[in-house]
Design a protein around this motif. Structure first.
Motif, short mmCIF file in Angstrom:
data_model
loop_
_atom_site.label_atom_id
_atom_site.label_comp_id
_atom_site.label_asym_id
_atom_site.label_seq_id
_atom_site.Cartn_x
_atom_site.Cartn_y
_atom_site.Cartn_z
N ALA A 51 0.82 -1.22 0.00
CA ALA A 51 0.00 0.00 0.00
C ALA A 51 0.85 1.26 0.00
O ALA A 51 0.43 2.28 -0.54
CB ALA A 51 -0.94 -0.01 1.20
N CYS A 52 2.05 1.21 0.57
CA CYS A 52 2.90 2.41 0.64
C CYS A 52 3.26 2.96 -0.74
O CYS A 52 3.00 4.12 -1.03
CB CYS A 52 4.15 2.11 1.45
SG CYS A 52 3.81 1.80 3.19
N PRO A 53 3.85 2.17 -1.64
CA PRO A 53 4.16 2.74 -2.96
C PRO A 53 2.92 3.06 -3.77
O PRO A 53 2.91 4.02 -4.55
CB PRO A 53 5.01 1.66 -3.64
CG PRO A 53 4.84 0.44 -2.87
CD PRO A 53 4.41 0.82 -1.49
N LEU A 54 1.86 2.30 -3.60
CA LEU A 54 0.63 2.59 -4.34
C LEU A 54 0.03 3.92 -3.90
O LEU A 54 -0.42 4.71 -4.74
CB LEU A 54 -0.39 1.46 -4.16
CG LEU A 54 -0.05 0.16 -4.87
CD1 LEU A 54 -1.08 -0.91 -4.53
CD2 LEU A 54 0.04 0.36 -6.36
N MET A 55 0.04 4.20 -2.61
CA MET A 55 -0.46 5.49 -2.13
C MET A 55 0.44 6.62 -2.61
O MET A 55 -0.05 7.69 -2.97
CB MET A 55 -0.55 5.50 -0.60
CG MET A 55 -1.70 4.69 -0.08
SD MET A 55 -2.07 4.94 1.67
CE MET A 55 -0.50 4.88 2.45
N HIS A 56 1.74 6.40 -2.67
CA HIS A 56 2.65 7.43 -3.14
C HIS A 56 2.37 7.76 -4.61
O HIS A 56 2.35 8.92 -4.99
CB HIS A 56 4.10 6.97 -2.98
CG HIS A 56 5.10 7.98 -3.44
ND1 HIS A 56 5.41 9.08 -2.68
CD2 HIS A 56 5.82 8.08 -4.57
CE1 HIS A 56 6.30 9.80 -3.33
NE2 HIS A 56 6.57 9.22 -4.48
N VAL A 57 2.14 6.74 -5.42
CA VAL A 57 1.89 6.96 -6.85
C VAL A 57 0.54 7.63 -7.07
O VAL A 57 0.44 8.61 -7.83
CB VAL A 57 1.97 5.61 -7.60
CG1 VAL A 57 1.44 5.76 -9.02
CG2 VAL A 57 3.39 5.11 -7.62
N PHE A 58 -0.49 7.14 -6.43
CA PHE A 58 -1.84 7.62 -6.75
C PHE A 58 -2.27 8.85 -5.96
O PHE A 58 -3.19 9.53 -6.35
CB PHE A 58 -2.86 6.49 -6.54
CG PHE A 58 -2.73 5.41 -7.55
CD1 PHE A 58 -2.99 5.64 -8.88
CD2 PHE A 58 -2.31 4.14 -7.17
CE1 PHE A 58 -2.86 4.65 -9.82
CE2 PHE A 58 -2.18 3.13 -8.10
CZ PHE A 58 -2.46 3.38 -9.43
N MET A 59 -1.61 9.17 -4.87
CA MET A 59 -2.05 10.30 -4.07
C MET A 59 -1.24 11.57 -4.31
O MET A 59 -1.50 12.58 -3.70
CB MET A 59 -2.03 9.93 -2.58
CG MET A 59 -3.04 8.84 -2.26
SD MET A 59 -3.08 8.40 -0.54
CE MET A 59 -4.02 9.74 0.12
N HIS A 60 -0.26 11.51 -5.21
CA HIS A 60 0.51 12.71 -5.53
C HIS A 60 -0.13 13.50 -6.66
O HIS A 60 0.47 14.44 -7.16
CB HIS A 60 1.95 12.35 -5.91
CG HIS A 60 2.86 12.31 -4.73
ND1 HIS A 60 3.44 13.44 -4.22
CD2 HIS A 60 3.27 11.29 -3.95
CE1 HIS A 60 4.18 13.12 -3.18
NE2 HIS A 60 4.08 11.81 -2.99
N GLY A 61 -1.32 13.17 -7.09
CA GLY A 61 -1.98 13.89 -8.17
C GLY A 61 -2.37 15.30 -7.80
O GLY A 61 -2.50 16.16 -8.67
N GLY A 62 -2.54 15.62 -6.54
CA GLY A 62 -2.96 16.95 -6.12
C GLY A 62 -1.86 17.98 -6.10
O GLY A 62 -2.11 19.16 -5.90
N HIS A 63 -0.61 17.59 -6.32
CA HIS A 63 0.50 18.52 -6.28
C HIS A 63 0.61 19.36 -7.54
O HIS A 63 1.32 20.35 -7.56
CB HIS A 63 1.82 17.78 -6.08
CG HIS A 63 2.00 17.26 -4.70
ND1 HIS A 63 2.47 18.02 -3.67
CD2 HIS A 63 1.75 16.05 -4.18
CE1 HIS A 63 2.52 17.29 -2.58
NE2 HIS A 63 2.08 16.09 -2.85
N GLY A 64 0.01 18.93 -8.62
CA GLY A 64 0.18 19.62 -9.88
C GLY A 64 1.41 19.12 -10.62
O GLY A 64 1.92 19.77 -11.52
N GLY A 65 1.91 17.99 -10.27
CA GLY A 65 3.06 17.42 -10.95
C GLY A 65 4.37 17.88 -10.34
O GLY A 65 4.42 18.68 -9.42
N HIS A 66 5.47 17.37 -10.90
CA HIS A 66 6.79 17.71 -10.39
C HIS A 66 7.57 18.57 -11.37
O HIS A 66 8.77 18.73 -11.22
CB HIS A 66 7.58 16.43 -10.09
CG HIS A 66 7.03 15.70 -8.90
ND1 HIS A 66 7.22 16.12 -7.62
CD2 HIS A 66 6.28 14.58 -8.81
CE1 HIS A 66 6.63 15.29 -6.78
NE2 HIS A 66 6.05 14.35 -7.48
#
Length: 84
Positions: A51-66
């Motif tokens: 769940a840790c890497p999956l949450m990192h991948v899917f929950m970073h969408g709100g940042h507006g990208g890198h």
């Protein structure tokens, strides 16, 4: 055999059908839990780690990208400067 009141033609009501379906699902769920509890609980630590890497991948969408780390629109580059 005479069917004066139409008992043989009448089917179960929708409420009876859903009650029996819920009861059957509850019994199947209980039996599956009892038979496979060891396997499910044994996989739980691995599922938490997954769940840790999956949450990192899917929950970073709100940042507006890198992209565009050079300038941030919310910050003022002229710290301490006066408006004149």
């Amino acid at each position: 055999m005479s069917d004066d009141k139409g008992w043989l033609e009448r089917g179960p009501s929708k409420g009876t059908f859903w009650l029996m379906a819920a009861l059957a699902l509850a019994v199947m769920g209980f039996l599956l839990w009892e038979e496979h509890r060891v396997h499910l609980l044994g996989a739980l630590p691995w599922l938490i780690l997954l769940a840790c890497p999956l949450m990192h991948v899917f929950m970073h969408g709100g940042h507006g990208g890198h992209g565009g780390h050079g300038s941030h629109s919310g910050h003022d580059d002229r710290k301490g400067a006066r408006d004149e």
